[in-house]
Scaffold this motif. Structure first.
Motif, short mmCIF file in Angstrom:
data_model
loop_
_atom_site.label_atom_id
_atom_site.label_comp_id
_atom_site.label_asym_id
_atom_site.label_seq_id
_atom_site.Cartn_x
_atom_site.Cartn_y
_atom_site.Cartn_z
N LEU A 114 -18.53 -25.87 -10.57
CA LEU A 114 -17.86 -24.58 -10.40
C LEU A 114 -17.82 -24.24 -8.92
O LEU A 114 -18.85 -24.02 -8.28
CB LEU A 114 -18.59 -23.48 -11.18
CG LEU A 114 -17.96 -22.08 -11.09
CD1 LEU A 114 -16.58 -22.07 -11.70
CD2 LEU A 114 -18.87 -21.05 -11.77
N LEU A 115 -16.62 -24.17 -8.36
CA LEU A 115 -16.45 -23.92 -6.93
C LEU A 115 -16.26 -22.44 -6.64
O LEU A 115 -16.97 -21.84 -5.83
CB LEU A 115 -15.26 -24.71 -6.39
CG LEU A 115 -14.94 -24.54 -4.91
CD1 LEU A 115 -16.08 -25.05 -4.05
CD2 LEU A 115 -13.64 -25.27 -4.56
N VAL A 116 -15.30 -21.81 -7.29
CA VAL A 116 -15.01 -20.39 -7.09
C VAL A 116 -14.54 -19.80 -8.41
O VAL A 116 -14.19 -20.52 -9.35
CB VAL A 116 -13.91 -20.17 -6.02
CG1 VAL A 116 -14.37 -20.62 -4.65
CG2 VAL A 116 -12.62 -20.88 -6.41
N ASP A 133 -3.97 -7.49 -8.69
CA ASP A 133 -2.76 -6.67 -8.72
C ASP A 133 -1.61 -7.40 -8.03
O ASP A 133 -0.45 -7.25 -8.42
CB ASP A 133 -3.01 -5.32 -8.03
CG ASP A 133 -3.94 -4.42 -8.84
OD1 ASP A 133 -3.98 -4.58 -10.08
OD2 ASP A 133 -4.62 -3.58 -8.24
N TRP A 134 -1.93 -8.18 -6.98
CA TRP A 134 -0.90 -8.94 -6.27
C TRP A 134 -0.24 -9.93 -7.21
O TRP A 134 0.99 -10.04 -7.26
CB TRP A 134 -1.51 -9.65 -5.08
CG TRP A 134 -0.50 -10.19 -4.10
CD1 TRP A 134 -0.12 -9.61 -2.94
CD2 TRP A 134 0.25 -11.42 -4.22
NE1 TRP A 134 0.85 -10.38 -2.32
CE2 TRP A 134 1.08 -11.50 -3.08
CE3 TRP A 134 0.30 -12.44 -5.16
CZ2 TRP A 134 1.95 -12.57 -2.86
CZ3 TRP A 134 1.17 -13.50 -4.96
CH2 TRP A 134 1.98 -13.56 -3.82
N VAL A 135 -1.06 -10.66 -7.98
CA VAL A 135 -0.52 -11.65 -8.92
C VAL A 135 0.30 -10.96 -10.01
O VAL A 135 1.37 -11.45 -10.39
CB VAL A 135 -1.65 -12.49 -9.53
CG1 VAL A 135 -1.13 -13.34 -10.70
CG2 VAL A 135 -2.27 -13.40 -8.47
N ARG A 136 -0.18 -9.83 -10.50
CA ARG A 136 0.56 -9.12 -11.53
C ARG A 136 1.93 -8.70 -11.00
O ARG A 136 2.95 -8.83 -11.71
CB ARG A 136 -0.23 -7.89 -12.00
CG ARG A 136 0.46 -7.08 -13.10
CD ARG A 136 0.73 -7.93 -14.34
NE ARG A 136 -0.45 -8.50 -14.88
CZ ARG A 136 -1.24 -7.91 -15.79
NH1 ARG A 136 -0.93 -6.70 -16.22
NH2 ARG A 136 -2.29 -8.52 -16.27
N LEU A 178 -2.63 -9.99 -0.32
CA LEU A 178 -3.47 -10.52 -1.40
C LEU A 178 -4.91 -10.06 -1.20
O LEU A 178 -5.40 -10.01 -0.06
CB LEU A 178 -3.40 -12.05 -1.41
CG LEU A 178 -4.22 -12.76 -2.50
CD1 LEU A 178 -3.60 -12.54 -3.88
CD2 LEU A 178 -4.33 -14.26 -2.20
N GLU A 179 -5.59 -9.75 -2.28
CA GLU A 179 -6.95 -9.22 -2.20
C GLU A 179 -7.87 -10.15 -1.40
O GLU A 179 -7.77 -11.38 -1.49
CB GLU A 179 -7.53 -9.04 -3.60
CG GLU A 179 -6.76 -8.07 -4.47
CD GLU A 179 -5.62 -8.69 -5.23
OE1 GLU A 179 -5.01 -7.99 -6.07
OE2 GLU A 179 -5.32 -9.88 -5.00
N ASP A 180 -8.79 -9.56 -0.63
CA ASP A 180 -9.68 -10.34 0.22
C ASP A 180 -10.51 -11.35 -0.57
O ASP A 180 -10.73 -12.47 -0.12
CB ASP A 180 -10.61 -9.41 1.01
CG ASP A 180 -9.91 -8.69 2.14
OD1 ASP A 180 -8.81 -9.15 2.54
OD2 ASP A 180 -10.45 -7.68 2.63
N THR A 181 -10.97 -10.94 -1.74
CA THR A 181 -11.81 -11.85 -2.54
C THR A 181 -11.02 -13.09 -2.95
O THR A 181 -11.55 -14.21 -2.93
CB THR A 181 -12.34 -11.15 -3.80
OG1 THR A 181 -11.24 -10.59 -4.54
CG2 THR A 181 -13.33 -10.05 -3.43
N ASN A 182 -9.75 -12.90 -3.28
CA ASN A 182 -8.92 -14.05 -3.67
C ASN A 182 -8.53 -14.88 -2.45
O ASN A 182 -8.40 -16.11 -2.55
CB ASN A 182 -7.68 -13.57 -4.43
CG ASN A 182 -8.04 -13.01 -5.79
OD1 ASN A 182 -8.98 -13.47 -6.43
ND2 ASN A 182 -7.31 -12.01 -6.25
N ARG A 222 -9.47 -19.99 0.64
CA ARG A 222 -10.07 -20.68 1.79
C ARG A 222 -11.13 -21.68 1.33
O ARG A 222 -11.26 -22.77 1.91
CB ARG A 222 -10.67 -19.66 2.76
CG ARG A 222 -9.61 -18.91 3.57
CD ARG A 222 -10.25 -18.17 4.74
NE ARG A 222 -11.03 -17.02 4.30
CZ ARG A 222 -10.54 -15.79 4.18
NH1 ARG A 222 -9.27 -15.55 4.45
NH2 ARG A 222 -11.32 -14.81 3.80
N ALA A 223 -11.87 -21.31 0.29
CA ALA A 223 -12.88 -22.23 -0.24
C ALA A 223 -12.23 -23.47 -0.86
O ALA A 223 -12.75 -24.59 -0.73
CB ALA A 223 -13.75 -21.52 -1.28
#
Length: 326
Positions: A233-235, A241-244, A257-261, A266-267
């Protein structure tokens, strides 16, 4: 770097493929994107209008041109008609590069302008009514496999392939053609079942595999995936909301795009880039030949009326040094 996205149908692999392509293009990297799924949705996920995406040139319909170009002056291949999806390159074959212009890209690739960068998009083509009962989709993805067999890519260059769903990827040797395979899995029993199949099939071929947990809603989902797939499991990716908005045909600029995504993307890039130092072109070529000989003996020789084992150039090893001498 050659990167595949695989997973169960509906897992979100096409969406994540498109996000990753956007991420790479925004960094300025050269990207060739390939839709090799029976459900051709990558173009739309990259923002193309439906009618434009449907009209993209199908690689499967241009297979004779692809074969003729890749054959080049290879004396081991009697004619383009005797080439099959696994035919390996040899002395005299024409090779493909990510950054170049060539007749294959001219015929099959189309530029996709993204709000941050651009990419070349190639599609296998949809499964049509004419194919029903007389063909299988792997006859179309054979064009992708043939191109990957003749592709020489380097550091900082990316080919991203949205693969067909489930374990259908193993119906050809194409699953060994990638530096990194990202398996998109939902936190469900069905979601991880494809992971187990892929892990077990790929182990003997040293396929680099990482899991991207998608549609994750809670820590319990993350714990479930970690328990099922362990360090693979990498990420994880949750609601966006951006994808929606993108799925409604109204994507904001990619920078929003949300920072977490963005961190997850980047990972993914870091994991793919890390495989560069592990590249083994001799093993890569050996696996190519392995699947070619299997296909030759099981159906290729009979279908073409030729001894396809003779197409193998025993002294040839695909590699980046060939680009420097071409």
């Amino acid at each position: 770097m050659k990167i595949a996205f695989v997973g169960k149908g509906g897992s979100g692999k096409t969406t994540l493929s498109a996000l990753f392509i956007r991420h790479l293009a925004a960094s300025g990297a050269p990207v060739v994107a390939v839709d090799a799924d029976i459900n051709q949705h990558l173009g739309a996920a990259l923002g193309l209008d439906e009618e434009v995406a449907v009209a993209l040139p199908a690689m499967g319909a241009r297979l004779p041109l692809i074969k003729d170009y890749l054959r080049g002056s290879n004396q081991r291949i009697a004619s383009a008609a005797t080439m099959i999806k696994t035919t390996p390159p040899g002395e005299g074959s024409r090779l493909l590069r990510v950054r170049e212009n060539n007749p294959v890209y001219d015929a099959c690739a189309r530029p996709v302008e993204l709000d941050s960068g651009d990419a070349r998009l190639m599609v296998t083509g949809p499964f049509t009514e004419a194919d029903l009962g007389v063909s299988c989709y792997h006859s179309k993805t054979g064009a992708v496999e043939l191109c990957l067999n003749h592709l020489v890519d380097g550091r900082g260059e990316y080919v991203v392939v949205d693969m067909t769903a489930g374990s259908d990827s193993f119906a050809s040797g194409m699953f060994t053609r990638f530096d990194m395979t990202f398996l998109v899995a939902e936190p469900t029993r069905k979601g991880v079942s494809v992971y187990r199949q892929y892990r077990d099939y790929a182990r003997d071929f040293k396929v680099a595999l990482k899991v991207v947990g998608n549609k994750v809603q809670s820590q319990d989902d993350i714990d479930f995936l970690r328990a099922e797939v362990g360090d693979d499991l990498l990420v994880t990716v949750g609601h966006s909301d951006w994808v929606r908005a993108m799925e409604k045909g109204r994507p904001p600029r990619f920078e929003y795009l949300e920072d977490t995504n963005r961190q997850s993307l980047r990972a993914l890039q870091a994991a793919a880039d890390a495989t560069y130092e592990l590249r083994d072109w001799k093993r890569y070529t050996r696996q190519m030949v392995h699947f070619h000989l299997k296909n030759a003996s099981s159906w290729g020789n009979e279908r073409t009326g030729a001894d396809l084992a003779a197409q193998v150039d025993p002294g040839f090893v695909l590699g980046e040094e060939l680009v420097a001498t071409a």
